[in-house]
Motif scaffolding. Structure first.
Motif, mmCIF file in Angstrom:
data_model
loop_
_atom_site.group_PDB
_atom_site.id
_atom_site.type_symbol
_atom_site.label_atom_id
_atom_site.label_comp_id
_atom_site.label_asym_id
_atom_site.label_seq_id
_atom_site.Cartn_x
_atom_site.Cartn_y
_atom_site.Cartn_z
ATOM 1 N N LEU A 228 9.731 -0.824 79.247
ATOM 2 C CA LEU A 228 9.823 0.221 80.275
ATOM 3 C C LEU A 228 9.245 -0.327 81.576
ATOM 4 C CD1 LEU A 228 10.266 3.381 80.825
ATOM 5 C CD2 LEU A 228 7.813 3.494 80.635
ATOM 6 N N ARG B 102 4.812 15.733 83.926
ATOM 7 C CA ARG B 102 3.460 15.580 84.467
ATOM 8 C C ARG B 102 3.408 16.111 85.898
ATOM 9 N NH1 ARG B 102 0.180 11.579 87.034
ATOM 10 N NH2 ARG B 102 -1.959 11.706 86.293
ATOM 11 N N ALA C 19 7.279 11.764 83.115
ATOM 12 C CA ALA C 19 6.705 11.704 84.457
ATOM 13 C C ALA C 19 7.013 12.981 85.231
ATOM 14 C CB ALA C 19 7.242 10.490 85.199
ATOM 15 N N ARG D 200 16.530 13.057 61.074
ATOM 16 C CA ARG D 200 15.134 12.851 61.475
ATOM 17 C C ARG D 200 14.509 14.157 61.950
ATOM 18 N NH1 ARG D 200 12.327 9.423 65.318
ATOM 19 N NH2 ARG D 200 13.920 9.871 66.853
ATOM 20 N N PRO E 135 8.512 3.172 75.277
ATOM 21 C CA PRO E 135 9.320 2.071 74.759
ATOM 22 C C PRO E 135 8.944 0.732 75.396
ATOM 23 C CG PRO E 135 10.609 3.439 76.236
ATOM 24 C CD PRO E 135 9.337 4.157 75.989
ATOM 25 N N PRO F 61 14.931 19.975 73.813
ATOM 26 C CA PRO F 61 13.909 20.205 72.780
ATOM 27 C C PRO F 61 13.030 18.989 72.502
ATOM 28 C CG PRO F 61 16.033 20.990 72.047
ATOM 29 C CD PRO F 61 16.273 20.269 73.314
ATOM 30 N N ARG F 62 13.482 17.806 72.853
ATOM 31 C CA ARG F 62 12.660 16.599 72.657
ATOM 32 C C ARG F 62 11.314 16.748 73.361
ATOM 33 N NH1 ARG F 62 12.504 11.899 69.604
ATOM 34 N NH2 ARG F 62 14.596 11.182 70.075
ATOM 35 N N TYR F 63 11.339 17.300 74.568
ATOM 36 C CA TYR F 63 10.087 17.479 75.324
ATOM 37 C C TYR F 63 9.630 18.933 75.318
ATOM 38 C CZ TYR F 63 11.350 12.840 76.652
ATOM 39 O OH TYR F 63 11.694 11.523 76.598
ATOM 40 N N ARG G 49 7.101 25.183 76.073
ATOM 41 C CA ARG G 49 5.715 25.279 75.602
ATOM 42 C C ARG G 49 4.798 25.703 76.748
ATOM 43 N NH1 ARG G 49 3.717 19.970 74.332
ATOM 44 N NH2 ARG G 49 5.391 19.209 75.617
ATOM 45 N N PHE H 292 10.411 17.420 65.964
ATOM 46 C CA PHE H 292 11.254 16.648 66.868
ATOM 47 C C PHE H 292 10.611 16.491 68.238
ATOM 48 C CE2 PHE H 292 14.985 16.261 69.668
ATOM 49 C CZ PHE H 292 15.582 15.163 69.046
ATOM 50 N N THR H 293 9.813 17.475 68.624
ATOM 51 C CA THR H 293 9.271 17.514 69.980
ATOM 52 C C THR H 293 8.137 16.522 70.164
ATOM 53 O OG1 THR H 293 9.831 19.840 70.097
ATOM 54 C CG2 THR H 293 8.241 19.042 71.704
ATOM 55 N N ILE H 294 8.181 15.832 71.306
ATOM 56 C CA ILE H 294 7.082 14.961 71.686
ATOM 57 C C ILE H 294 6.090 15.806 72.470
ATOM 58 C CG2 ILE H 294 6.424 12.960 73.089
ATOM 59 C CD1 ILE H 294 9.343 11.946 72.585
ATOM 60 N N GLY H 295 4.888 15.907 71.980
ATOM 61 C CA GLY H 295 3.909 16.793 72.609
ATOM 62 C C GLY H 295 3.313 16.232 73.881
ATOM 63 N N TYR H 296 4.159 16.035 74.888
ATOM 64 C CA TYR H 296 3.667 15.471 76.141
ATOM 65 C C TYR H 296 3.513 16.569 77.183
ATOM 66 C CZ TYR H 296 3.194 12.578 80.194
ATOM 67 O OH TYR H 296 2.705 12.009 81.318
ATOM 68 N N PRO H 297 2.507 16.625 78.043
ATOM 69 C CA PRO H 297 1.322 15.763 78.084
ATOM 70 C C PRO H 297 0.277 16.225 77.075
ATOM 71 C CG PRO H 297 1.302 17.290 79.917
ATOM 72 C CD PRO H 297 2.533 17.572 79.148
ATOM 73 N N GLU I 297 19.677 10.894 63.826
ATOM 74 C CA GLU I 297 18.730 11.689 64.621
ATOM 75 C C GLU I 297 18.624 13.103 64.064
ATOM 76 O OE1 GLU I 297 16.846 11.170 67.831
ATOM 77 O OE2 GLU I 297 16.873 9.264 66.770
ATOM 78 N N PHE J 161 3.944 4.684 83.649
ATOM 79 C CA PHE J 161 5.005 5.402 84.364
ATOM 80 C C PHE J 161 4.509 6.678 85.040
ATOM 81 C CE2 PHE J 161 4.904 6.955 80.045
ATOM 82 C CZ PHE J 161 4.927 8.325 80.208
ATOM 83 N N GLU J 162 3.267 7.083 84.766
ATOM 84 C CA GLU J 162 2.779 8.354 85.321
ATOM 85 C C GLU J 162 2.307 8.145 86.749
ATOM 86 O OE1 GLU J 162 0.055 8.539 82.095
ATOM 87 O OE2 GLU J 162 0.775 10.527 81.582
#
Lengths: 153, 211
Positions: free
Chosen positions: B59, A134, A131, B34, B56, A35-37, A41, B40-45, B31, B124-125
């Motif tokens: 890295l 992506r 990564a 939090r 971080p 769920p972190r990523y 979605r 909680f979700t990181i909206g990547y990309p 956590e 890192f991409e």
């Protein structure tokens, strides 16, 4: 037909194929599914069988023992399909590179692109979950293109 | 909620569940809390630049090279674990390059770099499609120096300069003047020519201890 529709809807299902790596990349793939990523979605889901998959995530340097299985799994994925090589080992051999020159390991058949047609390379040892995401998002674009060309022909 | 309030809140939850109150600062509980407070979700990309600042510190990503600082000694290539960092002498230049697909980002090249020219950025991409063809690489060059007598490539100009500097830095001050004259000649010859022409060029070390 179902697969084509699905890729148009941008909801690709992935199958994770381990080819003799150290498990680092596999752990990162699973981390990317948390769920972190939240990759659902994008409609990305890990499926249990290659017959349901659109994208094949391949990790590891591909040992000789695994060649036939890798080919079988690849053939079972319905068209259109995309192969993503995850990690330094899958991309180029990584620390095991030099198989052509005889410096490499005798048990390895070389990077994944020698056996399967790889579409996206995700380098890193292991790559960060972002990564990998992506890379898979890049794979979705390729999948849509492949589906479009198939629909036309 | 500040840190103290968080602690009190956590210990209250812990006591309610019959857990000892001093264990509640564990990462898991924090956590969990939090996750309850915000998404909680990181909206990547994403196109939001904020998300890229979540990388971080420390890295290990794509290599970044300070070409002015690099002396082209090739220590990084010798130290490389996976053989991704290599150098090749062609013509008048030494070409150094990292194959990012082979690289395992072990940091050894950065550790060994005597000039602190090499570092790993947090980029890192690195994923790319096979349609782009070539493997992703980071490349740079350094000028080569040749033996004045026979013309075999010695090492890079910058490294010879650095060697000269270091020798003069560390040598006994009484010898410095003598050495300075010799070094300019001495460093420009390959080991073989040095041995053969030592007396003719007056660069043989015997003259120091036979004084």
């Amino acid at each position: 037909m179902v697969a084509e529709r699905r890729s148009f809807l941008y909801s690709p299902w992935v199958f994770h194929l381990h080819c003799g790596g150290c498990n680092g990349c596999d752990i990162e793939i699973l981390a990317a599914l948390t769920p972190r990523y939240d990759v659902e979605r994008f409609g990305i889901r890990l499926v249990d069988t290659p017959r349901h998959a659109d994208i094949l995530l391949v990790t590891g340097p591909l040992s000789k023992q695994v060649i036939s299985f890798a080919r079988r799994v690849y053939e079972q994925v319905p068209e259109p399909k995309v192969v993503v090589a995850v990690g330094a080992c899958a991309c180029s051999g990584g620390v095991f590179a030099g198989i052509d020159t005889g410096e490499g390991n005798y048990a390895l058949a070389g990077p994944v692109d020698k056996v399967l047609p790889v579409d996206v390379y995700v380098p890193g040892c292991p790559p960060k979950p972002e990564a990998i995401i992506r890379g898979v998002v890049q794979a979705i674009k390729i999948l849509a293109e492949k589906a479009a060309t198939r629909a036309r022909s | 909620m500040n840190h103290e309030a968080e602690q009190i809140f956590l210990s209250r939850i812990a006591l309610q569940h019959g857990l000892p109150g001093d264990h509640v600062s564990s990462t898991l509980v924090r956590e969990l809390l939090r996750g309850l407070k915000r998404a909680f979700t990181i909206g990547y990309p994403s196109t939001t630049p904020r998300l890229y600042s979540q990388v971080p510190e420390g890295l290990r990503g794509r290599h970044s090279i300070d070409e002015e600082k690099c002396i082209g000694c090739g220590a990084c290539a010798r130290r490389c674990s996976s053989g991704a960092l290599k150098f090749e002498d062609t013509g008048g230049t030494r070409k150094l390059g990292v194959d990012l697909e082979e690289c395992i980002f072990c940091y050894r090249c950065v550790e060994i770099c005597p000039e602190e020219a090499l570092s790993l950025s947090t980029e890192f991409e690195l994923s790319h499609t096979s349609a782009e063809g070539q493997r992703s690489r980071v490349e740079w060059t350094s000028e080569l120096a040749f033996c004045t007598n026979c013309g075999t490539p010695l090492t890079t100009e910058k490294q010879l300069e650095r060697v000269r500097e270091r020798v003069l830095e560390n040598i006994d001050p009484s010898m410095r003047e003598l050495m300075e004259k010799d070094l300019d000649t001495y460093l420009r010859y390959c080991p073989k020519c040095r041995r053969e022409l030592a007396y003719r060029l007056s660069i043989h070390p015997a003259k120091y201890y036979l004084r």
